[in-house]
Design an enzyme around this catalytic site. Structure first.
Site, PDB file in Angstrom:
ATOM      1  N   HIS A 203      26.517  43.923  40.500  1.00 49.18           N
ATOM      2  CA  HIS A 203      26.466  42.430  40.745  1.00 49.18           C
ATOM      3  C   HIS A 203      25.338  42.032  41.428  1.00 49.18           C
ATOM      4  O   HIS A 203      24.565  42.639  42.078  1.00 49.18           O
ATOM      5  CB  HIS A 203      27.729  42.079  41.116  1.00 49.18           C
ATOM      6  CG  HIS A 203      27.693  42.308  42.555  1.00 49.18           C
ATOM      7  ND1 HIS A 203      27.171  41.758  43.690  1.00 49.18           N
ATOM      8  CD2 HIS A 203      28.534  42.984  43.574  1.00 49.18           C
ATOM      9  CE1 HIS A 203      27.415  42.140  44.879  1.00 49.18           C
ATOM     10  NE2 HIS A 203      28.407  42.983  44.758  1.00 49.18           N
TER      11      HIS A 203
ATOM     12  N   GLU B  38      35.641  46.389  44.575  1.00 47.76           N
ATOM     13  CA  GLU B  38      34.724  46.831  45.785  1.00 47.76           C
ATOM     14  C   GLU B  38      36.057  47.463  46.837  1.00 47.76           C
ATOM     15  O   GLU B  38      36.815  47.091  46.786  1.00 47.76           O
ATOM     16  CB  GLU B  38      33.993  45.768  46.505  1.00 47.76           C
ATOM     17  CG  GLU B  38      33.181  46.074  47.736  1.00 47.76           C
ATOM     18  CD  GLU B  38      32.079  47.188  47.376  1.00 47.76           C
ATOM     19  OE1 GLU B  38      32.738  48.374  46.855  1.00 47.76           O
ATOM     20  OE2 GLU B  38      30.773  46.864  47.334  1.00 47.76           O
TER      21      GLU B  38
END
Length: 450
Positions: free
Chosen positions: A239, A313
């Site tokens: 990202h 994550e």
């Protein structure tokens, strides 16, 4: 830190003829090979090298000399091209100069071993009256280790350039990172591809693969598919930047959105991939990768984005929202353990890497399987720093102890192929491509905290 930039020689006459080159020195650079070598020189022209090492075989040596002429003009480098026999290509004496197709036909069983278990390939060579066993891949890895042990002590804190071949370059990268010889075919080296390794010291000290097999300077957005490629290609993206990345604040599973720079990085990644035919897209279900994926997919309006929790994550637990100084104060010594032995760290009220491994690899395998069953060719996968690093360990047959061996910049692209389909080993074709973000072969993204 010692920075090592590794380049494969330009296209050669034997490459175009699809002949086995090995250590023969008949093959010469083609016009394209010479032109691409010039492009490498231009791509590296803002880097000052302290030393340049080349294989003595003419296809590599000529590539090195073309690169050197560009470097000398741009940086007035005092380094000269030195040849080393430890950079010779893999020795395949029974196959040398043969067409690959003929080797496949004449040595069918050995060729199968070469493709499936390369470390077990054995050649029986006659030296006069005696015969001896030769294991080409194992010998090459020993040669690569000898090169590192000989060269690294002389260049601590310097920047060096190595120009070699497909096989020896793979062995150099693999021995630096601990990738086993059984995975010899699991990394790719394209003609004039650029790889960047960072060494903290010698072979026994930490090593980081900053990028692998960049080809954009030659006009090739992504490395080409291997001949007879059957399976899926996955484009793994980290990202874009968040404000907490910029502050080096641990975010983990706190749902921090992209900042303006992160959206700009996503737009640049989208521009970079706009001409790539993407058939499907999957993102972690968190905001920052989801927004990154949506921006990239503006160039692919017919592709629906699917979200997967398994790609989220790592949960840093009580570390989340804190700066490194605050973590060190509250949990003394734990950050150092995280840097040195990440696989042994249990985040307080969070996850460990084994838990991240289990869920992210399960998600990855399900993506590969679904793509294979539906005969989809290319997919976009957008996730996070820790998730991506864990997946890269899995792809290369490494454990989570190798977590820190890989760099993942915000907005960077990695390319993973399954050339033999679901049942074959994956191939890391390229890793951490950031040329679309920073103009140049070095990663200039501020990777920030996880």
């Amino acid at each position: 830190m010692t920075r090592v930039i590794i380049v494969r020689h330009g296209q050669s006459s034997y490459n175009t003829e699809k002949r086995i080159q090995g250590r023969t020195d008949v093959s010469r650079l083609t016009e394209k090979g010479r032109n691409d070598a010039t492009k490498v020189g231009k791509a590296l022209s803002n880097i000052l090298f302290n030393a340049i090492y080349s294989s003595p075989l003419q296809r590599a040596k000529q590539t090195a000399e073309i690169i050197y002429s560009d470097l000398a003009n741009a940086t007035a480098t005092s380094a000269v091209v030195q040849t080393s026999d430890k950079l010779l290509e893999i020795d395949l004496p029974l196959w040398a100069e043969m067409l690959s197709a003929d080797v496949k036909q004449k040595f069918a069983e050995d060729y199968r071993i070469w493709k499936e278990t390369p470390d077990k390939l054995r050649m029986l060579l006659n030296d006069g009256e005696e015969s001896r066993e030769h294991f080409p891949v194992l010998a090459l890895y020993a040669q690569a280790r000898e090169f590192w042990q000989e060269i690294l002590p002389h260049h601590q804190g310097e920047t060096i350039l190595i120009v070699g071949h497909n096989g020896i370059n793979r062995a150099l990268i693999s021995t630096a990172l601990g990738i086993p010889p059984s995975r010899y075919h699991s990394i790719q080296q394209s003609n004039c591809g650029i790889t960047v390794l960072n060494f903290a010291g010698g072979l026994a000290d930490p090593v980081q693969l900053e990028s692998l097999n960049q080809t954009q300077h030659t006009g090739e957005t992504l490395p080409t598919l291997r001949p007879e490629h059957q399976g899926v290609r996955l484009l793994l993206v980290r990202h874009g930047e968040t404000e907490w990345n910029r502050q080096t604040r641990f975010q983990g599973q706190i749902d921090v959105p992209l900042n303006d720079n992160g959206r700009n990085q996503a737009q640049k990644a989208g521009e970079f991939l706009k001409d790539v035919a993407i058939d499907f897209a999957i993102s972690s279900s968190m905001l920052r990768p989801k927004e990154t994926a949506e921006i990239i997919l503006q160039h692919h309006p017919s592709v629906q984005l699917e979200l997967q929790d398994g790609l989220r994550e790592i949960s840093h637990g009580l570390w989340e929202g804190k700066l490194e100084t605050e973590i060190e104060q509250e949990f003394p010594g734990e950050l150092e353990r995280w840097r040195l032995t990440p696989a042994e760290v249990q985040m307080p009220e969070g996850e460990n890497l084994q838990q991240v491994w289990e869920r992210s690899v399960a998600a990855w395998q399900s993506i590969v399987q679904a793509a294979s069953e539906n005969q989809l060719k290319t997919g976009l996968v957008v996730a996070h720093d820790a998730t991506n690093k864990t997946l890269l360990c899995h792809i290369l047959g490494l454990s989570s102890e190798n977590f820190w061996n890989f760099r993942q910049g915000n907005g960077a692209v990695s390319v993973i192929d399954y050339p033999s389909g679901l049942d074959g080993l994956p191939v890391l074709q390229a890793m951490n491509i950031t040329t679309h973000l920073g103009q140049g072969v070095l990663d200039k993204t501020a990777a920030g905290a996880l």
